[in-house]
Enzyme design. Structure first.
Site, PDB file in Angstrom:
ATOM      1  N   HIS A   1       2.308   6.695   8.652  1.00 17.01           N
ATOM      2  CA  HIS A   1       3.220   6.422   7.749  1.00 17.01           C
ATOM      3  C   HIS A   1       4.489   6.790   8.256  1.00 17.01           C
ATOM      4  O   HIS A   1       4.653   7.065   9.500  1.00 17.01           O
ATOM      5  CB  HIS A   1       2.856   7.420   6.646  1.00 17.01           C
ATOM      6  CG  HIS A   1       1.661   7.322   5.788  1.00 17.01           C
ATOM      7  ND1 HIS A   1       0.518   7.784   5.998  1.00 17.01           N
ATOM      8  CD2 HIS A   1       1.314   6.150   4.821  1.00 17.01           C
ATOM      9  CE1 HIS A   1      -0.325   7.145   5.093  1.00 17.01           C
ATOM     10  NE2 HIS A   1       0.115   6.356   4.358  1.00 17.01           N
TER      11      HIS A   1
ATOM     12  N   ASP B   1       0.785  -1.107   0.035  1.00 20.68           N
ATOM     13  CA  ASP B   1       0.208  -0.105  -0.157  1.00 20.68           C
ATOM     14  C   ASP B   1       0.871   1.152   0.122  1.00 20.68           C
ATOM     15  O   ASP B   1       1.931   1.211  -0.586  1.00 20.68           O
ATOM     16  CB  ASP B   1      -1.102  -0.043   1.144  1.00 20.68           C
ATOM     17  CG  ASP B   1      -0.451  -0.348   2.409  1.00 20.68           C
ATOM     18  OD1 ASP B   1       0.841   0.194   2.554  1.00 20.68           O
ATOM     19  OD2 ASP B   1      -0.863  -1.126   3.255  1.00 20.68           O
ATOM     20  N   SER B   2       0.412   2.296   0.712  1.00 20.72           N
ATOM     21  CA  SER B   2       1.252   3.595   0.610  1.00 20.72           C
ATOM     22  C   SER B   2       2.589   3.693   1.346  1.00 20.72           C
ATOM     23  O   SER B   2       3.501   4.215   0.859  1.00 20.72           O
ATOM     24  CB  SER B   2       0.349   4.697   1.314  1.00 20.72           C
ATOM     25  OG  SER B   2      -0.062   4.534   2.533  1.00 20.72           O
ATOM     26  N   ILE B   3       2.686   2.706   2.316  1.00 24.61           N
ATOM     27  CA  ILE B   3       4.001   2.526   2.907  1.00 24.61           C
ATOM     28  C   ILE B   3       5.038   1.900   1.760  1.00 24.61           C
ATOM     29  O   ILE B   3       6.296   2.197   1.851  1.00 24.61           O
ATOM     30  CB  ILE B   3       3.935   1.537   4.145  1.00 24.61           C
ATOM     31  CG1 ILE B   3       2.654   2.358   5.060  1.00 24.61           C
ATOM     32  CG2 ILE B   3       5.115   1.615   5.081  1.00 24.61           C
ATOM     33  CD1 ILE B   3       2.343   1.547   6.383  1.00 24.61           C
TER      34      ILE B   3
ATOM     35  N   GLN C   1       5.416   5.012  -1.042  1.00 15.89           N
ATOM     36  CA  GLN C   1       6.311   6.063  -0.530  1.00 15.89           C
ATOM     37  C   GLN C   1       7.656   5.588  -0.021  1.00 15.89           C
ATOM     38  O   GLN C   1       8.594   6.437   0.156  1.00 15.89           O
ATOM     39  CB  GLN C   1       5.804   6.644   0.555  1.00 15.89           C
ATOM     40  CG  GLN C   1       4.426   7.321   0.453  1.00 15.89           C
ATOM     41  CD  GLN C   1       3.763   7.719   1.966  1.00 15.89           C
ATOM     42  OE1 GLN C   1       4.505   7.777   2.833  1.00 15.89           O
ATOM     43  NE2 GLN C   1       2.741   8.212   1.829  1.00 15.89           N
TER      44      GLN C   1
END
Lengths: 242, 242
Positions: free
Chosen positions: B191, B10-12, B15
């Site tokens: 995050h 996912d976003s982790i 990024q």
């Protein structure tokens, strides 16, 4: 699914995924849009890079890169007759090989954006300090490179890009516009600090944007989460991916 | 030429090529040895990730990844009945889908190293502060996640890895071993800071090393410059690359 952006070069490319590196910054900018592929080879000059060309960019690839950066010259510009002589490539050969590389990439794909990047400026004092910290008294007194000669290679690189009708970043000139470039942008007289990496990133992204390759204009490979119908995700994915 | 290490999450994961990111650090470690491929999708839970599986990991690939990290759960663990309900996946479904993903990857390649990573711990206070700075008074009073529930998903992830005989990083537990993990490792309660990214990198690289995938043991794709015979480079490259 996604296009590829290949970074082909020497140690300044190989190190571009270190903390604050220009390659990692590109990969972050193009996350979910294009893959940034690292093809950096420390110590390589253009003459040696030529042996890798057909392996890295096969002519029969069904999906050639959408963009490639070619970033050689720092090693080619090593002086003949000095400790780094083995890296030296005469400037006329450097130009010829850059042309060969560009022609090969154009043959791979007529739409690929090709960016030639000149070597960064060279700082003799910074390099000597670094070598002395590494080798002590056995550090060579005479520099293996000079900024003046590196500048000749940089100009040859920019000229070649113009001749061949491809993009270029004149990193050698750009960095020297900033006072204190020697320490601000260079770690050891030759390789880049985080701020130096930032300059490469900014210059490359500017060219990509101008060439219509901006991340903003590149579609996501799969739907943004906000577009997904949580009650009927099948519907969203059937519409967007199949 | 080189193997691929795919980071799926996912976003982790998305990024992870930001400054100090764990993905960029892996790419740097494996420079010239393996390609680190970013497949992070912000906001995705396992249910939505399942729709991407066959696209990202086609069963008929001639060269499946040598390793894959699967890093979902932070969104799945969103509470039902709260503002982030649309991301919620019931814990039993989360486990089932993780199993499906692992089975699919095993079908892609029997030798792929598969690493399940649990969601990091969640800090309600940090998240609330962040949302308030973003949304002001309209920031929801009740948290959309809790650390306790995220911990249940983390345990489910580790259990699934054990059941399926694949590797796992219990990031949720690991990070909470450090005092002040809430600010040290998390930007916004969810995050990762650069230090938080460092923990993921260290844990993943430790598993890769133990699994025989260490960068030290992975050969370079092309000769080191010191091996090149400057007087007869053809000889070196003929011997090493053809």
């Amino acid at each position: 699914m996604r296009g590829q952006i290949v970074l082909f070069g020497d140690s300044i490319t190989e190190q571009s995924f270190r903390q604050g590196g220009w390659g990692a910054a590109l990969a972050n900018t193009y996350a979910r849009k294009a893959d940034v592929v690292l093809r950096g080879y420390a110590g390589y000059n253009t003459k040696w890079a030529l042996f890798l060309l057909h392996h890295i960019f096969p002519l029969d690839s069904v999906k050639p890169p959408i963009a490639t950066t070619i970033f050689f010259g720092a090693n080619d510009a090593s002086l003949s007759g000095k400790t780094s002589e083995r890296f030296h490539v005469p400037i006329e050969d450097y130009k010829k090989i850059l042309r060969k590389i560009v022609l090969h990439l154009k043959e791979c794909s007529s739409t690929m954006q090709i960016v030639l990047i000149t070597p960064p400026p060279f700082c003799e004092e910074g390099r000597h300090k670094y070598l002395k910290s590494l080798l002590g008294e056995s550090a060579p007194e005479l520099s293996e490179r000079t900024n003046e000669v590196t500048g000749q290679y940089a100009r040859a690189c920019v000229e070649t890009a113009k001749e061949m009708g491809v993009l270029s970043v004149d990193l050698w000139s750009k960095m020297q516009e900033t006072d204190g470039w020697q320490k601000k942008f260079l770690i050891d007289g030759l390789h880049l600090t985080q701020e130096g990496n930032g300059v490469v990133y900014q210059e490359v992204i500017k060219l990509f944007n101008e060439a219509g390759l901006s991340a903003d204009n590149t579609p996501l490979d799969f739907p943004n989460h906000s577009e997904i119908d949580a009650k009927n995700p099948e519907g969203t994915f059937q519409q967007k991916c199949f």
